[in-house]
Design a protein around this motif. Sequence first.
Motif, PDB file in Angstrom:
ATOM      1  N   MET A   1       4.237 -16.191  30.094  1.00  0.00           N
ATOM      2  CA  MET A   1       3.974 -16.709  28.584  1.00  0.00           C
ATOM      3  C   MET A   1       4.513 -15.669  27.661  1.00  0.00           C
ATOM      4  N   GLU A   2       5.245 -15.829  26.832  1.00  0.00           N
ATOM      5  CA  GLU A   2       5.739 -14.812  25.551  1.00  0.00           C
ATOM      6  C   GLU A   2       4.513 -14.739  24.647  1.00  0.00           C
ATOM      7  N   SER A   3       4.280 -13.299  24.582  1.00  0.00           N
ATOM      8  CA  SER A   3       2.707 -12.893  23.628  1.00  0.00           C
ATOM      9  C   SER A   3       3.394 -12.799  22.153  1.00  0.00           C
ATOM     10  N   PHE A   4       2.667 -13.322  21.291  1.00  0.00           N
ATOM     11  CA  PHE A   4       2.983 -13.201  19.963  1.00  0.00           C
ATOM     12  C   PHE A   4       1.771 -12.886  19.053  1.00  0.00           C
TER      13      PHE A   4
ATOM     14  N   GLY B   1      10.394  -6.098   5.760  1.00  0.00           N
ATOM     15  CA  GLY B   1       9.136  -5.682   6.489  1.00  0.00           C
ATOM     16  C   GLY B   1       8.525  -7.047   6.800  1.00  0.00           C
ATOM     17  N   SER B   2       7.877  -7.871   5.925  1.00  0.00           N
ATOM     18  CA  SER B   2       7.069  -9.103   5.932  1.00  0.00           C
ATOM     19  C   SER B   2       7.943 -10.082   6.586  1.00  0.00           C
TER      20      SER B   2
ATOM     21  N   LEU C   1       4.845  -4.292  16.413  1.00  0.00           N
ATOM     22  CA  LEU C   1       6.047  -3.261  15.653  1.00  0.00           C
ATOM     23  C   LEU C   1       6.455  -4.071  14.585  1.00  0.00           C
ATOM     24  N   SER C   2       6.521  -5.101  14.333  1.00  0.00           N
ATOM     25  CA  SER C   2       6.998  -5.888  13.146  1.00  0.00           C
ATOM     26  C   SER C   2       5.861  -5.875  12.036  1.00  0.00           C
ATOM     27  N   GLY C   3       4.651  -6.177  12.825  1.00  0.00           N
ATOM     28  CA  GLY C   3       3.548  -5.910  12.011  1.00  0.00           C
ATOM     29  C   GLY C   3       3.365  -4.597  11.062  1.00  0.00           C
ATOM     30  N   ALA C   4       3.588  -3.554  11.929  1.00  0.00           N
ATOM     31  CA  ALA C   4       3.578  -2.186  11.312  1.00  0.00           C
ATOM     32  C   ALA C   4       4.780  -2.086  10.152  1.00  0.00           C
TER      33      ALA C   4
END
Length: 228
Positions: free
Chosen positions: A1-4, A63-64, A74-77
Amino acid sequence: MESFVDLYCERTAAGFWNEPVNALTNLAFIIAAMIAWPKAWRRAERSLIELTVIALVFAIGVGSFLFHTLATPLSGALDVIPIWLFFFAYILLIFIRVTGGKSFDIIGYMVATLFGFVAVVYLVGLLGRNGAALNGSLQYAPALIAMALASAIAAYRGHPVWRYFAGATAIFIISLTFRSLDQASCAITGGLGTHFLWHILNATVLGILLMGAINAMPPGPSADQSEK
């Protein structure tokens, strides 16, 4: 299952467009930066740090957008880092304008700001140890406190920029409220939430701060020379 990363009401599963409204409303940051950039660029003496804070607003939007589409750590950073870089760069810009670019004064102010920031972050951490307090909005308490203090100091000194700071602070309080209510409002908003309003209003806040820097805090000769 893909994590997010699932932090907001609108996201219900993995997928690039699972938060379409949250993702697309980041255009507000891009628009704010695009409005401010030509005004700063057309100055007779361009200010590098002024252009930097404008570019960081653009980076906040990008970034947002990545975070609300990819939803990965990573995208959260990439979402958070430009926000705090803007915060520190804008404070540095204020110090340069206030001190006329005197390096010793700027360093002193920056050290004091750093210690104050660490103290506030520590206190905020004690208030929201579980990370869920106010839907994570407590992390922005240092920025709110800094804006409120800047408004009060500028008003006390009779500097015209106080109007920009005060207006931005008032809107920031409203935007933080919508950010905090995102999960709580999920049912009554049909699964949309209120995080997208945080984007729109926060972009307005940053746009007002940029206009304050450009219109009410014009660079003096010594500040220009120190930035070249």
